[in-house]
Design a protein around this motif. Structure first.
Motif, mmCIF file in Angstrom:
data_model
loop_
_atom_site.group_PDB
_atom_site.id
_atom_site.type_symbol
_atom_site.label_atom_id
_atom_site.label_comp_id
_atom_site.label_asym_id
_atom_site.label_seq_id
_atom_site.Cartn_x
_atom_site.Cartn_y
_atom_site.Cartn_z
ATOM 1 N N ALA A 1 0.831 -1.205 0.000
ATOM 2 C CA ALA A 1 0.000 0.000 0.000
ATOM 3 C C ALA A 1 0.864 1.253 0.000
ATOM 4 O O ALA A 1 0.513 2.271 -0.612
ATOM 5 C CB ALA A 1 -0.921 -0.007 1.223
ATOM 6 N N ALA A 2 2.007 1.179 0.677
ATOM 7 C CA ALA A 2 2.918 2.323 0.718
ATOM 8 C C ALA A 2 3.462 2.644 -0.668
ATOM 9 O O ALA A 2 3.600 3.814 -1.043
ATOM 10 C CB ALA A 2 4.069 2.039 1.683
ATOM 11 N N VAL A 3 3.753 1.601 -1.442
ATOM 12 C CA VAL A 3 4.243 1.802 -2.808
ATOM 13 C C VAL A 3 3.174 2.467 -3.662
ATOM 14 O O VAL A 3 3.460 3.351 -4.479
ATOM 15 C CB VAL A 3 4.672 0.455 -3.436
ATOM 16 N N GLU A 4 1.948 2.054 -3.468
ATOM 17 C CA GLU A 4 0.843 2.585 -4.270
ATOM 18 C C GLU A 4 0.446 3.996 -3.863
ATOM 19 O O GLU A 4 -0.139 4.737 -4.652
ATOM 20 C CB GLU A 4 -0.359 1.640 -4.152
ATOM 21 N N HIS A 5 0.780 4.377 -2.631
ATOM 22 C CA HIS A 5 0.440 5.714 -2.134
ATOM 23 C C HIS A 5 1.481 6.730 -2.602
ATOM 24 O O HIS A 5 2.683 6.510 -2.473
ATOM 25 C CB HIS A 5 0.380 5.699 -0.606
#
Length: 312
Positions: free
Chosen positions: A153-157
């Motif tokens: 999720a951090a990568v996508e944010h």
């Protein structure tokens, strides 16, 4: 919980970096001479050309990551929480937070469960520090499943994210088909009508066990896992407070500035509620076995149960 699978979330972090690295060639990982401990060495074995060891120079590492982010890369900087958030605060604030760069901070060895490394390395202030940086997302996963989902999720944010991981192996509690991770959304793990336990990170599993103990005494506790402390799932917390009338927050962090403070800020403004904050009470930790320290400071199931029973 001896029969439950246990994995340290720092291990999950290393494994998740490999997974996101395969999916996204822009993911790069920087470490400060701690690749074996932070488990970024797992990523290095697969992608040696995308792993940079900056040496014992965390502040410089942060500047390097900021520069990489301006070129379109998605850098993860990694160190112990004491260094990634503590020693590094000014650089994180000014080089990552202020320009709102797409840098992810993988902070391992957080809290007193670092154990024998002692108070100098047991960072119980990092959530408070990172919460104050405008635009910073703060995530503290409770187990292996959640830690991997948080990294993805951090990568996508788009923007800075602080990810808090632990050294001690913890029970896998989210290994179920219906589990869904979403930044800023809490997860109800147990329904209850008498009070609400809001927990983050390592204590989440202990809170579930404590809730079972409370049930034997006739206290029906709702348990909510707040993996994202910022932005906080205020809607869920307000609804739970109105439903049960009492709220207990539990964190492996100081009761000043962490999850408990965030929940109290929310409820004070929206639904004034009686709150008990369980965590480190304005104290430094000490050297000792992780499990023994959690017991001494009342952050295991027994300690959480006793504090809630006395308060409720």
């Amino acid at each position: 919980m001896s029969d439950v699978k246990k994995i340290a979330t720092r291990e999950s972090y290393g494994n998740a970096l490999v997974e996101v690295g395969k999916e996204n060639p822009n993911v790069v990982v920087l470490d400060a001479d701690l690749a074996a401990a932070t488990k970024t060495g797992t990523f290095k074995k697969v992608f040696p050309e995308r792993h940079i060891d900056c040496g014992i120079a965390e502040c410089n590492m942060t500047g390097v990551a900021a520069g990489l982010a301006t070129t379109g890369k998605i850098p993860f900087i990694s160190s112990f929480a004491m260094f990634a958030a503590g020693r590094n605060f000014e650089q994180v604030r000014n080089s990552i937070g202020y320009p709102h760069l797409n840098v992810k901070i993988g902070a391992t060895h957080a809290g007193i469960s670092v154990g024998e490394d002692g108070a100098s390395h047991q960072c119980n202030e990092d959530i408070a520090l990172m919460r104050t940086i405008p635009g910073m997302v703060v995530v503290c996963p409770s187990d292996d499943v959640e830690a991997k989902a948080a990294v993805k999720a951090a990568v996508e944010h788009e923007g800075p994210v602080y990810l808090r991981f632990g050294r001690l192996a913890v029970p896998v509690i989210n290994d179920r088909p219906d589990y869904k991770f979403e930044l800023g959304k809490g997860v109800v793990l147990r329904e209850g009508k008498d009070l609400t336990i809001v927990a983050t990170g390592l204590p989440v599993a202990e809170c579930l066990a404590a809730a079972d103990m409370l049930a034997k005494d006739g206290i029906d506790a709702k348990v909510i896992n707040i993996h994202t402390i910022k932005p906080l799932d205020e809607e869920l917390i307000i609804a739970a407070a109105k439903e049960t009338g009492k709220v207990v927050t539990v964190e492996e962090h100081s009761v000043i500035g962490g999850l408990g403070s965030a929940v109290c800020d929310c409820l004070c403004a929206n639904a004034p509620t009686k709150v008990l904050k369980i965590g480190m009470n304005d104290k430094f930790g000490e050297s000792g076995a992780a499990v023994a320290l959690l017991h001494k400071y009342g952050l295991d199931a027994e300690g959480i149960y006793n504090k809630i029973k006395e308060w409720a």
